[in-house]
Design a protein around this motif. Structure first.
Motif, PDB file in Angstrom:
ATOM      1  N   CYS A 138      -4.285  -1.779  -4.465  1.00  0.00           N
ATOM      2  CA  CYS A 138      -4.136  -2.908  -3.548  1.00  0.00           C
ATOM      3  C   CYS A 138      -5.306  -3.870  -3.624  1.00  0.00           C
ATOM      4  O   CYS A 138      -5.392  -4.808  -2.847  1.00  0.00           O
ATOM      5  CB  CYS A 138      -3.931  -2.397  -2.126  1.00  0.00           C
ATOM      6  N   CYS A 197      -4.736   5.729   0.567  1.00  0.00           N
ATOM      7  CA  CYS A 197      -3.815   4.710   0.103  1.00  0.00           C
ATOM      8  C   CYS A 197      -3.556   5.007  -1.368  1.00  0.00           C
ATOM      9  O   CYS A 197      -4.488   5.182  -2.140  1.00  0.00           O
ATOM     10  CB  CYS A 197      -4.388   3.307   0.234  1.00  0.00           C
ATOM     11  N   MET A 250      -9.707   3.016   0.744  1.00  0.00           N
ATOM     12  CA  MET A 250      -8.802   2.787   1.871  1.00  0.00           C
ATOM     13  C   MET A 250      -8.330   4.119   2.442  1.00  0.00           C
ATOM     14  O   MET A 250      -7.155   4.447   2.436  1.00  0.00           O
ATOM     15  CB  MET A 250      -7.618   1.937   1.402  1.00  0.00           C
ATOM     16  N   HIS A 283       0.870  -1.164   0.000  1.00  0.00           N
ATOM     17  CA  HIS A 283       0.000   0.000   0.000  1.00  0.00           C
ATOM     18  C   HIS A 283       0.910   1.218   0.000  1.00  0.00           C
ATOM     19  O   HIS A 283       2.120   1.082  -0.043  1.00  0.00           O
ATOM     20  CB  HIS A 283      -0.882   0.019   1.251  1.00  0.00           C
ATOM     21  N   GLU A 300      -1.409   3.177  -3.501  1.00  0.00           N
ATOM     22  CA  GLU A 300      -0.898   2.086  -4.327  1.00  0.00           C
ATOM     23  C   GLU A 300      -2.021   1.080  -4.518  1.00  0.00           C
ATOM     24  O   GLU A 300      -2.597   0.604  -3.540  1.00  0.00           O
ATOM     25  CB  GLU A 300       0.300   1.430  -3.634  1.00  0.00           C
ATOM     26  N   HIS A 351      -9.327  -0.486  -3.041  1.00  0.00           N
ATOM     27  CA  HIS A 351      -8.209   0.459  -2.944  1.00  0.00           C
ATOM     28  C   HIS A 351      -8.695   1.905  -2.812  1.00  0.00           C
ATOM     29  O   HIS A 351      -8.207   2.669  -1.987  1.00  0.00           O
ATOM     30  CB  HIS A 351      -7.329   0.302  -4.177  1.00  0.00           C
TER      31      HIS A 351
END
Ligand code: HEM
Ligand SMILES: [Cu+2]
Lengths: 619, 356
Positions: free
Chosen positions: B223, B219, B230, B178, B221, B227
């Motif tokens: 994931c 977040c 997040m 992440h 990245e 995502h």
């Protein structure tokens, strides 16, 4: 001559062809179809993001869309479309009759095609890959189902094709140039193809290695990237970007080449600073390998590595700047004819400059901690890829269409395409710089209201629709002119400078009845300025030796396609392993066959050539 | 870096961009309204590079527009052949040297800021100063855990930090990669699974107030399906307030529930949920066992699941079907289906979990 072959069905002709011009058309069609698929995926992404909390597609499907969009556009659309133009033009530009290895050329195409087909089968067989086009290891190992397996296998197969084609171009350009065509007389598009092919040679092996390791982990119980067992996912990122960064240069250098041709043709001037242009291309190609880790500033490499890669990245701006100013000064003092291809070139310069300067901004590592993985990045690379590569593809297609198909595209519709696409492009991506700066991460399937992101996203979606409209107009243009377009002269625009404009449109199977003698840069232009009608031949007219068509490239690739299915399912079904092995047997069996069969090719006789040339001149 | 910024402020173009850019976005989210030392350094670098690049764009545009207008083929010039110029070495050297100079102007502060932002010595000292705040961040699908190792306190989803001082972070991920990003306060850093990353951020009191003392974290990245959802929140408060908060967290005992409905909720919780979630900030289990957010101060939180507004209705929605809120999350299917009555009881109980 090859009339016997001609009489066979058109489809069989194309399935077995080893002629670089027909392979170019195959690349154009396949790449075009993938481009449209990637475009549809892009539209779905943008529709989903038009308004906050939208539920047009689900979160999982959205991730499949971005992954397939990115993968398709890079591997299956942009690269093959460039190959289409390279195949169509480069051998003629250097005065050759064909590429060095016609059989391999066909093999390269079919490998790419079956790899792409395999990747797209995932849509119907339980779900597409969903870990982004980079497919970073920790996430791609966790991803359930077979999506990622489609990615690793499909890209390995199509990657082999790309590698083979790249090697073929390198050898062709080194060994097949006509007498007098020294390196420093090669047209810039040929130069760009040469450097881009070298990038392929060095960049694709690391990708294949990375994908192979990923495949081992996912399908054969390896643990290269499994951190719990001592694997390391950051290694995957390095492997990927050691490929991935040169990959974008492999796309943009041919684009530079295309625009160099278009700009000098329609300004009616030789390229300003030819030798520095060549130098810049080679230098960019070289530096492209030195800067991969700028994609990883936030991974935690530490300040020393970050600082080194930051400064190294900035240096690329220097040769790029040289090119921009040389283009401007090619136009300076010229007599610019604004045709459709030239319109693309004119639109390219400011668009690409914007994409380039945001690249330098990202090279400042600490600032990149803010930009990275945000919409700023999405904006940047689309400015480079769409504003550079796609504009070049569209411009180049309009420019060389008459050479490839013998018909002019409609200028009116061409200009309409440009206006729609160009406006849509800036509308879509300019605002995304700001979305990123305002805190929007990339690869998000939705965003929440009240964070200031609504307007920008809506504008962006409208722009994407405009681009789609532009592409539709292009398709209409192609259909209309195919049926009732005006036939093209050899020198279709009347301003041709390089050798391809000296042969009939479309070029005959053997390209040149007599290999030409090249007496300088812009060889055809030189001859025209001296009042000559055609090129000075370097050899007497005689029989021409041609390679036989072959169905084997298709079969070899089909074998790998089948093998991929087998190995992918070998953990799920008992038939997996046998099918995998069967596929390999087909592939290696047909390779053996190729070695055993004695194929001497055939000759086109002198009389037939004289006959054909007469017709060509009349047309 | 600060000095740099000062000198450049004189440059009118520069301040104009600053004005232009600062008008964008929301103070709790936007990198264009930086609210701390790290973000300031990054912002001034962004401004410097934008200014240089704008300069380049302006020059190119002027030449470009001039060329395209001035040298168009006019009527009757169809056959005109312009002079075939080969090149010009002086000009070519000029446009090689000028970019090099511009890049040096950019490279020097870049390198300096790179090293400044990586300076995490104070957190790694053999015996670190007791006032140096260190937070361990652990990212998981799709939630965040914040551990204050010097105090033995664990919380999740809402990070609480003191303002006007550097806060140091250890960051890692527990499942997939992440990336930890609080746009208004500073650039991101990835959370890897194989190693620990370290960096620092600083939260400005004055500007935190302007943002309502809450910053939004993301977040960054990819994931998995959720995502995009997040998110986390950062509560930036003055040092005394932070000290009081950490004191309360440190001393928080197992919650005492009196309300009968909440009591019933507690029973359900202890049967179905306690395996993953803890309800006290002092959670002695090893991190592998902490597979879900710590709920000790759930009642004080900003958001439910990091994204939904904090109210009973949303909590019920989450308990009923987490999948509908965050697709692919690791809570779905880990507990038996709950009746509406049970959900009401749980809601009552969870909302009563407060330390403040
Ligand atoms: C037709 C116009 C296009 C539109 C409207 C478009 C739109 C988008 C959008 C919205 C994203 C997702 C951004 C995100 O959430 O991260 C994206 C990603 C991407 N696009 Fe495009 N795009 C277009 C053309 C292209 C072309 C021509 C290429 C390359 C040749 C390309 C390459 C990529 C790549 C590599 C990604 C990243 C995918 C990933 O994150 O894995 N795009 N595009
Ligand atoms: Cu995440």
């Amino acid at each position: 001559m090859s009339t016997a072959v001609r009489k066979k069905s058109l489809i069989w002709d194309y399935l077995t062809t080893v002629d670089h011009k027909k392979i170019a058309i195959l690349y154009l069609i396949a790449g075009g179809i993938f481009f449209i698929m990637g475009g549809i995926e892009a539209l779905i992404i943008r529709i989903q993001l038009a308004v906050p909390n939208n539920d047009f597609v689900s979160a999982g499907l959205f991730n499949e869309m971005i992954t397939m969009h990115g993968t398709t556009m890079i591997f299956l659309a942009a690269t093959p479309l460039l190959f289409a133009l390279m195949n169509a033009i480069v051998p003629i530009q250097i005065g050759a009759r064909d590429v060095a290895f016609p059989f391999l050329n066909a093999l390269g195409f079919w490998l790419f095609f079956f790899g792409g087909l395999f990747l797209n089968c995932s849509w119907f067989l339980g779900g597409a890959p969903d870990a982004g086009w980079t497919s970073y290891a920790s996430l791609s190992l966790e991803s359930p189902g077979h999506g990622i397996d489609f990615y690793v296998l499909g890209l390995q197969v199509s990657g082999f094709g790309t590698l083979i084609s790249g090697i073929n171009f390198i050898v062709t350009i080194i060994t097949m140039r006509a007498p007098g065509m020294t390196y420093m007389r090669m047209p810039l598009f040929t130069w760009a193809t040469f450097v881009a092919s070298t990038l392929i040679l060095f960049a694709f092996p690391p990708l294949t290695a990375g994908l192979l390791l990923l495949m081992m982990d996912r399908l054969f119980g390896g643990n290269f990237f499994n951190a719990a067992l001592g694997g390391n996912t950051i290694i995957y990122e390095h492997l990927f970007w050691i490929f991935g960064h040169p990959e974008v240069y492999l796309l943009i250098l041919p684009a530079f080449g295309i625009f160099s041709e278009i700009i000098s043709t329609f300004s009616k001037k030789r390229l300003f600073g030819y030798s520095s242009m060549v130098f810049a291309i080679v230098l960019i190609g070289f530096l492209g390998f030195m800067v991969w880790a700028h994609h990883m500033f936030t991974v935690g490499m530490g300040p020393v590595a970050n600082a080194i890669f930051a400064v190294a990245t900035m240096t690329i701006a220097v040769p790029t700047g040289i090119k921009i100013f040389n283009w401007l000064f090619t136009m300076w003092g010229g007599s610019i004819r604004v045709t459709t291809p030239m319109l693309y070139a004119i639109g390219f310069i400011p668009s690409f400059v914007i994409g380039g300067v945001t690249g330098v901004m990202q090279a400042a590592a600490p600032a990149d901690y803010q930009y990275h993985d945000s919409y700023f990045i999405v904006a940047h690379f689309h400015y480079v890829i769409v504003g550079g590569v796609v504009l070049a593809l569209l411009g180049g297609t309009h420019y060389w269409w008459p050479k490839m198909f013998g018909k002019m595209l409609s200028e009116k519709l061409g200009k309409l395409t440009f206006v729609l696409f160009f406006t849509g492009f800036h509308l879509t991506f300019f605002i995304q710089h700001f979305l990123g700066l305002m805190g929007m991460p990339r690869r998000v399937f939705t965003f929440l209201p009240g964070q200031g992101l609504e307007t920008g996203n809506l504008i962006s979606t409208i722009g994407a629709l405009l681009m789609a409209a532009g592409v539709i107009v292009l398709l209409i243009n192609i259909v209309i002119t195919t049926f009732k377009g005006e036939k093209a002269e050899a020198d279709a625009w009347g301003l041709g400078r390089t050798l391809e404009w000296a042969v009939p449109s479309p070029a005959p199977e053997y390209n040149f009845a007599q290999t030409p003698l090249v007496r300088g840069l812009d060889a055809y232009w030189l001859e025209k300025m001296e009042g000559k009608k055609g090129l000075t031949p370097a050899e007497p007219l005689g029989d021409i030796h041609m390679p036989n068509p072959s169905f084997l490239p298709f079969v070899i690739s089909l074998g790998l396609f089948i093998a991929s299915f087998g190995f992918m399912y070998h953990n799920d079904y008992s038939w997996g392993l046998p099918v995998g092995i069967l596929g390999l047997v087909i592939t290696f069996g047909s390779m053996c066959l190729r070695s055993i069969i004695d194929d001497h090719g055939f000759h086109i006789h002198k009389e037939d050539i004289i006959e054909a040339e007469k017709k060509g001149v009349k047309a | 870096m600060k000095k740099w910024l000062h000198n450049w402020r004189l440059f009118s173009l520069f301040s104009m961009i600053a004005l232009l850019l600062a008008g964008c976005g929301k103070p709790f989210l936007s990198t264009l309204q930086p609210a701390g030392e790290a973000a300031d350094m990054q912002f001034s670098l962004m401004l410097l590079s934008t200014a240089i690049m704008l300069l380049v764009i302006v020059v190119v545009t002027i030449i470009f527009v001039y060329v395209v207008i001035r040298f168009r083929q006019r009527k009757g010039e169809e056959n005109k052949i312009p002079k075939q110029v080969e090149g010009n070495h002086t000009l070519e050297i000029v446009w090689t040297v000028i970019p090099i100079i511009l890049l040096i102007i950019l490279a020097v502060p870049t390198v300096k800021a790179t090293f400044d932002l990586a300076d995490v010595k104070p957190m790694n000292k053999e015996k670190r100063d007791k006032d140096t705040l260190v937070v361990n961040v652990r990212a998981s699908l799709y939630w965040w855990e914040f551990e204050y190792p010097d105090y033995g306190v664990i919380t999740s989803q809402d990070l609480v930090v003191p303002t006007d001082e550097r806060v140091y972070f250890n960051l890692k991920a527990s499942d997939v990669k992440h990336s930890f990003w609080i746009p208004a306060v500073g650039g991101k850093i990835d959370t890897n699974i194989e190693n620990k990353n370290q960096f620092w951020l600083e939260f400005d009191q004055e500007r935190a107030e302007k943002a309502g003392n809450i910053f939004y974290g993301k977040c960054a990245e990819l994931c998995g399906p959720s995502h995009a959802l997040m998110d986390f929140k950062v509560k930036a408060v003055p040092r005394e307030e932070f000290d009081q908060w950490i004191e309360k967290m440190k001393n928080a005992k197992k919650p005492v529930v009196t309300d009968p409905v909440a009591k019933q909720g507690e029973e359900i919780f202890n049967k179905s949920c306690i395996g993953c979630h803890a309800v006290t900030p002092i959670d002695k289990r090893p991190e592998q066992a902490r597979t879900a957010p710590n709920l000790a101060n759930f009642g004080d939180r900003e958001r439910i699941a990091g994204i939904l507004e904090h109210n009973e209705e949303n909590l019920k929605k989450w308990l009923k079907d987490p999948e509908s809120v965050k697709p692919g999350n690791k809570m779905t299917g880990t507990y038996a289906k709950l009746t509406d009555e049970q959900i009401d009881a749980l809601t009552k109980y969870l909302m009563s979990l407060k330390v403040e």
